[in-house]
Design a protein around this motif. Structure first.
Motif, PDB file in Angstrom:
ATOM      1  N   ARG A 122     -17.631  64.847  93.427  1.00  0.00           N
ATOM      2  CA  ARG A 122     -16.505  63.951  93.158  1.00  0.00           C
ATOM      3  C   ARG A 122     -15.461  64.197  94.237  1.00  0.00           C
ATOM      4  O   ARG A 122     -14.958  65.319  94.388  1.00  0.00           O
ATOM      5  CB  ARG A 122     -15.905  64.212  91.781  1.00  0.00           C
ATOM      6  CG  ARG A 122     -16.832  63.942  90.621  1.00  0.00           C
ATOM      7  CD  ARG A 122     -16.069  63.958  89.303  1.00  0.00           C
ATOM      8  NE  ARG A 122     -15.122  62.846  89.247  1.00  0.00           N
ATOM      9  CZ  ARG A 122     -14.230  62.670  88.264  1.00  0.00           C
ATOM     10  NH1 ARG A 122     -14.141  63.565  87.285  1.00  0.00           N
ATOM     11  NH2 ARG A 122     -13.410  61.643  88.270  1.00  0.00           N
ATOM     12  N   ASP A 151     -19.168  58.690  94.182  1.00  0.00           N
ATOM     13  CA  ASP A 151     -17.952  58.967  93.418  1.00  0.00           C
ATOM     14  C   ASP A 151     -16.812  59.353  94.359  1.00  0.00           C
ATOM     15  O   ASP A 151     -16.482  60.529  94.528  1.00  0.00           O
ATOM     16  CB  ASP A 151     -18.220  60.086  92.404  1.00  0.00           C
ATOM     17  CG  ASP A 151     -17.143  60.166  91.323  1.00  0.00           C
ATOM     18  OD1 ASP A 151     -16.070  59.561  91.509  1.00  0.00           O
ATOM     19  OD2 ASP A 151     -17.384  60.833  90.307  1.00  0.00           O
ATOM     20  N   PHE A 170     -11.833  67.203  90.883  1.00  0.00           N
ATOM     21  CA  PHE A 170     -12.576  66.874  92.099  1.00  0.00           C
ATOM     22  C   PHE A 170     -13.206  68.128  92.715  1.00  0.00           C
ATOM     23  O   PHE A 170     -12.692  69.238  92.579  1.00  0.00           O
ATOM     24  CB  PHE A 170     -11.656  66.206  93.124  1.00  0.00           C
ATOM     25  CG  PHE A 170     -11.149  64.857  92.678  1.00  0.00           C
ATOM     26  CD1 PHE A 170     -11.959  63.727  92.747  1.00  0.00           C
ATOM     27  CD2 PHE A 170      -9.855  64.720  92.186  1.00  0.00           C
ATOM     28  CE1 PHE A 170     -11.497  62.492  92.319  1.00  0.00           C
ATOM     29  CE2 PHE A 170      -9.390  63.493  91.771  1.00  0.00           C
ATOM     30  CZ  PHE A 170     -10.207  62.372  91.831  1.00  0.00           C
TER      31      PHE A 170
END
Length: 222
Positions: free
Chosen positions: A95, A117, A145
């Motif tokens: 991410r 993503d 993240f």
């Protein structure tokens, strides 16, 4: 005869006054559309009544994305990300957040590499690659993240707060990478000092978007 002319003159003035008063009080029957369509524009002249085509966002984007400048800039980011990916800073399943993503060059570079993503944010939205958000107050939860990247740290109004938000949104063990105008020595040390929860891993000079820049890679520690 003179008396008759005076009466006629008075009658004419009275009629003219009443006519003007009626015209002033009468509401003109003019309809103005309160919700005009985006493609409707007022003509600039009597010859300018031809239909004007409306360019959609997708068509506009395709034109920009096909320019030589756009392609070259995306390619420069791709080279950078390929190097970082080879060092295991992120994978296609990671991410990723791009802060101050500009028009979206780094976001497109990551997407082209197979990273799905990816969130790009900037103070001005560039749909569909970049959404609007304040980089000093990121609209994300803590540690969501794996990798956060900022190509233009020197443009931040409040660099310390900007970096703090980057660190906040990265998981422990994740990476924060920032790019600044090409520098070295004390300038790099000043940037590193902004990070309170990370340690320096790498400093590397490279070309991004036709500009010489310095990449600083930080690893977020517990």
């Amino acid at each position: 005869m003179e008396s008759f002319l005076n009466k006629l003159s008075f009658t004419s003035i009275t009629i003219a006054t009443l006519t003007l008063l009626l015209l002033y009080l009468k509401t003109p029957q003019i309809f103005i559309n309160p919700n005009p369509k985006p493609h409707q524009k007022f003509p600039k002249s009597t010859c300018d009544f031809t239909h004007r085509t409306f360019t959609t966002i997708n068509k506009h984007n395709r034109r920009i994305w096909s320019t030589k400048s756009w392609i070259q800039t995306v390619h420069s980011f791709t080279i950078q990300f390929q190097s970082l990916q080879a060092q295991k800073f992120f994978s296609n399943n990671s991410r990723i957040l791009v802060v101050s993503a500009g028009a979206g060059h780094p976001v497109m570079a990551l997407n082209n590499m197979g990273v799905n993503d990816v969130s790009g944010i900037e103070v001005v939205e560039s749909h569909p690659l970049v959404r609007r958000a304040d980089p000093h107050n990121l609209p994300f939860f803590d540690k969501v993240f794996d990798f956060v990247f900022s190509p233009y740290l020197e443009r931040a109004l409040f660099p310390a707060r900007y970096v703090r938000e980057m660190e906040r949104t990265v998981r422990d063990g994740g990476a924060c990478v920032v790019a600044v105008e090409e520098c070295g020595g004390k300038e790099v040390e000043e940037v590193v000092k902004l990070f309170k929860k990370s340690k320096l891993l790498e400093v590397k000079n490279m070309t991004l978007g036709g500009e010489r820049r310095t990449n600083i890679v930080m690893k977020v520690v517990k």
